[in-house]
Design an enzyme around this catalytic site. Sequence first.
Site, PDB file in Angstrom:
ATOM      1  N   HIS A 118       0.814  -1.222   0.000  1.00  0.00           N
ATOM      2  CA  HIS A 118       0.000   0.000   0.000  1.00  0.00           C
ATOM      3  C   HIS A 118       0.845   1.268   0.000  1.00  0.00           C
ATOM      4  CE1 HIS A 118       0.337  -0.273   4.529  1.00  0.00           C
ATOM      5  NE2 HIS A 118       0.438   1.038   4.383  1.00  0.00           N
ATOM      6  N   ASP A 148       0.132  -7.603   1.291  1.00  0.00           N
ATOM      7  CA  ASP A 148       0.609  -6.236   1.487  1.00  0.00           C
ATOM      8  C   ASP A 148       2.134  -6.170   1.528  1.00  0.00           C
ATOM      9  OD1 ASP A 148       0.229  -3.508   1.679  1.00  0.00           O
ATOM     10  OD2 ASP A 148       0.111  -3.498   3.859  1.00  0.00           O
ATOM     11  N   SER A 222       4.509   2.597   7.831  1.00  0.00           N
ATOM     12  CA  SER A 222       4.194   1.476   6.955  1.00  0.00           C
ATOM     13  C   SER A 222       5.427   1.041   6.176  1.00  0.00           C
ATOM     14  CB  SER A 222       3.094   1.857   5.961  1.00  0.00           C
ATOM     15  OG  SER A 222       1.859   1.949   6.591  1.00  0.00           O
TER      16      SER A 222
END
Length: 467
Positions: A118, A148, A222
């Site tokens: 992402h 992911d 992230s």
Amino acid sequence: MHNPRASYRPGAILRACLLSFAVLIAAAPMPDGALAAMPPLLDGAPLPSLAPMLDRVVPAVVNISSKTHVRVNNPLLNDPVLRQFFGLQNAPRERIEQSLGSGVIIDAANGYVLTNNHVIQGADDISVTLYDGRTLKAKLRGSDPDTDVAVIEIPADGLAALPLADSSKLRVGDFVVAIGEPFGLGQTVTSGIVSALNRTGLGGLNYQNFIQTDASINPGNSGGALVNLRGELVGVNSAIYTPSGGNVGIGFAIPSNLAADVMRQLIATGGVRHGSIGVEVQTVDAPIAREFALREGQQGAIVTQVRPGSPAAAAGLQQGDVIVAVNDRAILTQNDLYNAEGIATLGSSLALKLLRDGKVVTLNAHLAVEQVATSQGAGFDARLAGAELADPSERVRRTGLRGVSVMRVGSDSRAAANGLKAGDLIIGINAARIGSLAELKPLAGNPPRRLQLTIVRDGAQGVLNAQ
């Protein structure tokens, strides 16, 4: 669920550092001369610190900035007469979306950086800023939305890399450190413990096996590193649970073993092939339990279909079997089984515990790649050139959707220029629904003047006008 990223709290970090190193010092034998290497004294006692470990680790954690060019689908902009009438001759035909995240260098010799899908999904331009201040252009090696995980590549010059730990050896209570760049503040370190293992059912991803930690994680982290006290990568920070949008001490990381398996496939082929044993199942509920004479409150996934020639058929699974465990992990719902398939290594053997006619049966089924038909988009229409298309996979069909999956899109292809991206599901052509490659055949040799694609991307439906 929010994407993770970490806030900087010096007091909490110092307390965690003191506690973690006090435990290590008390438990571990001290080799000769070790005291000479300890940090300076504080009131006559050695001051525990994570700094020596972090000196080795932080150069391998990077900042990732990506830009995505998104076409503006405005009917006024597509008609030159209307553009002139409304004074929109110079109106932008696209907008630029930017994203910030983190990454971990895992191969210094080849310049491979591990991050979240992402963070770079759909990006047209990816830049990596190293700890020493250098900013480098990166190219995408491959990504997997289902887990992911993504791998990007940067020039391999003077890089530092993190060693991978065996995440299967993690235990609840182990100390961990999260490193990343939250809120664009710059590299930040937080610490905590492993709060739980094998977390699933969080939504947003198809295959989940998260490490839960209370190390502070916030937007911007992230793709950053979760390391043990030896400075080895145990996880890739991926998500947080928060009712408020801020950190509440519940963060999640992708285990290094799962990330490494996906990474190897991405580097080798640019994509990931998840395995399947070849069964359709349904969660056991009260009506199903009554219909199949199961005991009240029985949980599991009941087999509704076994594909001929599949690993499940070879192993002896039958319609009506209730799968209650895979590799000694309980199966409570159909998603538990699909998740177990998705995170297991291709070719591995799954130990299945099931109920059949009231008796416990154990079987072993080998995980295999699902075979689906594929074709090149140019074979149907020149406006799809550069796209590799496929029939919907079992995973897609489980969602109730039908269509044509976009497996890959060449970066400089006509399909890419028309806005198609890997992972898209084409569900309609010129307002007519399609469910498979076979339904694209009327396009071949008879291309329509207008080609409007209805697609599903990241759970949202949209329209692309191919030129």
